[in-house]
Design a protein around this motif. Structure first.
Motif, PDB file in Angstrom:
ATOM      1  N   LEU A  11      11.685  32.147 -13.863  1.00 18.42           N
ATOM      2  CA  LEU A  11      10.865  32.603 -14.997  1.00 18.42           C
ATOM      3  C   LEU A  11      10.813  34.124 -15.011  1.00 18.42           C
ATOM      4  O   LEU A  11      10.883  34.747 -16.059  1.00 18.42           O
ATOM      5  CB  LEU A  11       9.453  32.012 -14.899  1.00 18.42           C
ATOM      6  N   HIS A  92      12.601  28.174 -26.999  1.00 19.46           N
ATOM      7  CA  HIS A  92      11.882  29.446 -27.148  1.00 19.46           C
ATOM      8  C   HIS A  92      12.806  30.592 -26.802  1.00 19.46           C
ATOM      9  O   HIS A  92      13.943  30.394 -26.392  1.00 19.46           O
ATOM     10  CB  HIS A  92      10.599  29.454 -26.306  1.00 19.46           C
ATOM     11  N   HIS A  94      13.158  33.020 -24.474  1.00 17.62           N
ATOM     12  CA  HIS A  94      13.492  33.649 -23.190  1.00 17.62           C
ATOM     13  C   HIS A  94      14.973  33.562 -22.820  1.00 17.62           C
ATOM     14  O   HIS A  94      15.642  32.565 -23.106  1.00 17.62           O
ATOM     15  CB  HIS A  94      12.622  33.058 -22.077  1.00 17.62           C
ATOM     16  N   HIS A  97      16.863  30.615 -21.556  1.00 17.31           N
ATOM     17  CA  HIS A  97      16.956  29.458 -22.460  1.00 17.31           C
ATOM     18  C   HIS A  97      17.892  29.711 -23.646  1.00 17.31           C
ATOM     19  O   HIS A  97      18.375  28.762 -24.267  1.00 17.31           O
ATOM     20  CB  HIS A  97      15.560  29.062 -22.968  1.00 17.31           C
ATOM     21  N   HIS A 162       3.064  29.566 -24.202  1.00 16.33           N
ATOM     22  CA  HIS A 162       4.005  30.327 -23.366  1.00 16.33           C
ATOM     23  C   HIS A 162       4.529  31.531 -24.161  1.00 16.33           C
ATOM     24  O   HIS A 162       4.650  32.637 -23.641  1.00 16.33           O
ATOM     25  CB  HIS A 162       5.132  29.367 -22.979  1.00 16.33           C
ATOM     26  N   ASP A 181       9.332  25.608 -21.969  1.00 15.81           N
ATOM     27  CA  ASP A 181       8.481  26.207 -20.925  1.00 15.81           C
ATOM     28  C   ASP A 181       6.997  26.152 -21.225  1.00 15.81           C
ATOM     29  O   ASP A 181       6.195  26.630 -20.428  1.00 15.81           O
ATOM     30  CB  ASP A 181       8.878  27.669 -20.685  1.00 15.81           C
TER      31      ASP A 181
HETATM   32 ZN   LIG Z   1      10.251  30.808 -20.850  1.00  9.79          ZN
END
Ligand SMILES: [Zn+2]
Length: 289
Positions: A11, A92, A94, A97, A162, A181
């Motif tokens: 993360l 999402h 990030h 991902h 998140h 997440d």
């Molecule tokens: Zn994330």
């Protein structure tokens, strides 16, 4: 514990990669593929959990891991089906991902929540003319259904947590959900205020999802082994209890450090990884100001 420590690292890598001015291609990780249902697989390693859903016309991929893992994902898919990838859904924004979206070339449709797209547009990887091709071409606001019959996929958005663009992806015929997440694992989550995340909204969003999504039995979390619907509901309770305890600490006049040190949650959450608790308290305190 070890796996949860690795999760925290992953993360963190995702968060750092967002901040990096220029994303360096990372070393491809060694990936594993595992069957969840007859035509649904989870591919682990290299970032967030990737799902591969084999439909009549092609393969739908959920999340593309850190940069550099596209060939590995495609190789794992090839080991279970000759069908091409036709769709990529990002849970999402990030980097762990969406990082390998650019490996999915050809007639591939990219789909995500509208706020996720807005966040992705700020990422260096999606700013060049070439990079823009891998941004979501289709977005939605509250709910979106894709494909038909046994191939149907339902995308749900219930609010901030998140980030401000977390999608719950449900495969109704299989009774499986990919939670991204917003439910990454059993533990204190990353509340990414820079991408619209919110500690105060987090439990409300999870409660709306638990009430609004029907018929799910298995859940693929963002960074953990496959769990069941009760685990997901318990996670919603955990977040409600966590945020309530932090709000109470603020009312009692505790500093963020005191709040984190004193925080006691019910025994049933004793296996939860609390490594991000201090970060959560800080995030919630700044929202309460
Ligand atoms: Zn994330």
């Amino acid at each position: 514990m070890k796996r949860l420590a690795v999760l925290c690292g992953l993360l963190l890598v995702g968060a750092i990669s967002l901040l990096a001015a220029h994303q360096q291609p990372q070393q491809p990780a060694s990936l594993e593929i595992q069957k969840v249902k007859d035509n649904l697989y989870v591919i682990t390693g290299g970032g967030g959990n990737t799902a591969a859903f084999i439909t009549e016309k092609g393969v739908v991929v959920v999340d593309t891991k850190n940069p550099g893992n596209g060939p590995g994902i495609l190789e794992k898919i090839k080991s279970v089906t000759p069908k091409p990838v036709t769709m990529v859904i990002n849970t999402h924004t990030h980097g762990d991902h969406v990082g390998s979206n650019s490996a999915f070339t050809g007639a591939v449709e990219f789909i995500a929540h509208e706020n996720c797209k807005t966040s992705m547009e700020k990422m260096p990887a999606f700013q060049s003319e070439e990079g823009k091709k891998f941004l979501p071409g289709k977005t939605y606001k509250d709910k979106l259904s894709l494909l038909k019959g046994n191939d149907k996929i339902d995308l749900y958005y219930f609010g901030r947590g998140h980030t401000s663009g977390d999608t719950f992806i449900v495969f109704p015929a299989l009774k499986v959900m990919h939670s991204g997440d917003i439910f990454a694992a059993k533990g204190a989550p990353f509340m990414d205020a820079n991408n619209g995340g919110s500690g105060l909204e987090y439990p409300k969003t999870l409660a709306k999802a638990a009430a609004g999504i029907k018929g799910v039995e298995s859940v693929i979390p963002g960074h953990s082994t496959v769990m069941n619907w009760n685990d997901f509901k318990e996670y919603g309770d955990f977040m409600r209890d966590l945020v309530a305890a932090v709000e109470q600490a603020r009312k009692d006049g505790k500093t963020a450090d005191q709040a984190a040190a004193d925080l006691k949650l019910p025994e049933k959450y004793k296996s939860y990884n609390m490594g991000r608790l201090k970060g959560n308290v800080t995030a919630i305190y700044s929202e309460l100001k």
